[in-house]
Design a protein around this motif. Structure first.
Motif, PDB file in Angstrom:
ATOM      1  N   GLN A  69       0.833  -1.209   0.000  1.00  0.00           N
ATOM      2  CA  GLN A  69       0.000   0.000   0.000  1.00  0.00           C
ATOM      3  C   GLN A  69       0.864   1.254   0.000  1.00  0.00           C
ATOM      4  N   SER A  72       2.106   1.790  -3.481  1.00  0.00           N
ATOM      5  CA  SER A  72       1.055   2.341  -4.340  1.00  0.00           C
ATOM      6  C   SER A  72       0.832   3.813  -4.030  1.00  0.00           C
ATOM      7  N   HIS A  73       0.943   4.137  -2.727  1.00  0.00           N
ATOM      8  CA  HIS A  73       0.770   5.530  -2.313  1.00  0.00           C
ATOM      9  C   HIS A  73       1.839   6.413  -2.956  1.00  0.00           C
ATOM     10  N   GLY A  76       1.002   7.225  -6.303  1.00  0.00           N
ATOM     11  CA  GLY A  76      -0.261   7.941  -6.432  1.00  0.00           C
ATOM     12  C   GLY A  76      -1.367   7.057  -6.974  1.00  0.00           C
ATOM     13  N   LEU A  78      -3.422   5.033  -5.141  1.00  0.00           N
ATOM     14  CA  LEU A  78      -4.476   4.675  -4.187  1.00  0.00           C
ATOM     15  C   LEU A  78      -5.680   5.600  -4.350  1.00  0.00           C
ATOM     16  N   ASP A  79      -6.861   5.087  -3.913  1.00  0.00           N
ATOM     17  CA  ASP A  79      -8.011   5.994  -3.962  1.00  0.00           C
ATOM     18  C   ASP A  79      -7.905   7.002  -2.811  1.00  0.00           C
ATOM     19  N   GLU A  80      -8.770   8.002  -2.852  1.00  0.00           N
ATOM     20  CA  GLU A  80      -8.675   9.132  -1.936  1.00  0.00           C
ATOM     21  C   GLU A  80      -8.686   8.728  -0.460  1.00  0.00           C
ATOM     22  N   GLN A  82      -7.936   5.824   0.990  1.00  0.00           N
ATOM     23  CA  GLN A  82      -6.721   5.118   1.400  1.00  0.00           C
ATOM     24  C   GLN A  82      -5.543   6.073   1.507  1.00  0.00           C
ATOM     25  N   ALA A  83      -5.434   6.966   0.525  1.00  0.00           N
ATOM     26  CA  ALA A  83      -4.342   7.934   0.512  1.00  0.00           C
ATOM     27  C   ALA A  83      -4.429   8.832   1.746  1.00  0.00           C
ATOM     28  N   ILE A  86      -3.256   6.981   4.854  1.00  0.00           N
ATOM     29  CA  ILE A  86      -1.797   6.842   4.924  1.00  0.00           C
ATOM     30  C   ILE A  86      -1.148   8.183   5.281  1.00  0.00           C
ATOM     31  N   GLU A  87      -1.669   9.266   4.701  1.00  0.00           N
ATOM     32  CA  GLU A  87      -1.154  10.595   5.043  1.00  0.00           C
ATOM     33  C   GLU A  87      -1.324  10.859   6.540  1.00  0.00           C
TER      34      GLU A  87
END
Ligand SMILES: [Zn+2]
Length: 135
Positions: A69, A72-73, A76, A78-80, A82-83, A86-87
């Motif tokens: 994940q 993928s992050h 860029g 990942l969907d909003e 998930q992103a 993670i942020e």
């Protein structure tokens, strides 16, 4: 590292600090018996099974995204939702484990990009050379 906190020592025991910080803590430990005492105390509490919630959380890394994940992050991909998670995990919680993981992935991706660029340059050079020699 100017001041080593209990959290640092915990992470040190978990080996979840970035390599440079692991080394810094180790160096401090060699010259500071008081710090060594703290480390022994934390270790002792763990052996006794007295884990704080924070400690369990850190040990199990319950909320950490997977390495995949994180990768993928970086891309860029990942969907909003998930992103955003993670942020939050990185920026607000400041998870050292994931920061280290992310740094590692970033370096790998950079290396891959460099390799592709070099290969491409070589390819174009050899193609150009080939065309010139045909003339
Ligand atoms: Zn994490």
């Amino acid at each position: 590292m100017p001041r080593i906190t209990q959290a640092d020592l915990q992470s040190y025991l978990d080996e979840s600090l970035p390599p440079a910080e692991m080394a810094a803590v180790e160096a401090e430990l060699r010259t500071r018996p008081d710090l060594l005492g703290q480390l022994a105390a934390i270790n002792g509490r763990r052996d006794a099974g007295l884990h704080s919630v924070g400690e369990i959380w850190r040990r199990q890394r319950l909320s950490c995204p997977s390495r995949q994940q994180l990768g993928s992050h970086l891309l860029g991909a990942l969907d909003e939702g998930q992103a955003a998670y993670i942020e939050f995990h990185l920026a607000t919680i400041g998870c050292r484990y994931c920061h280290a993981n992310l740094e590692d992935l970033r370096r790998q991706q950079q290396e891959t990009a460099d390799t592709v660029k070099t290969r491409r340059t070589k390819y174009f050079q050899s193609t150009a050379g080939h065309l010139r020699s045909k003339r």
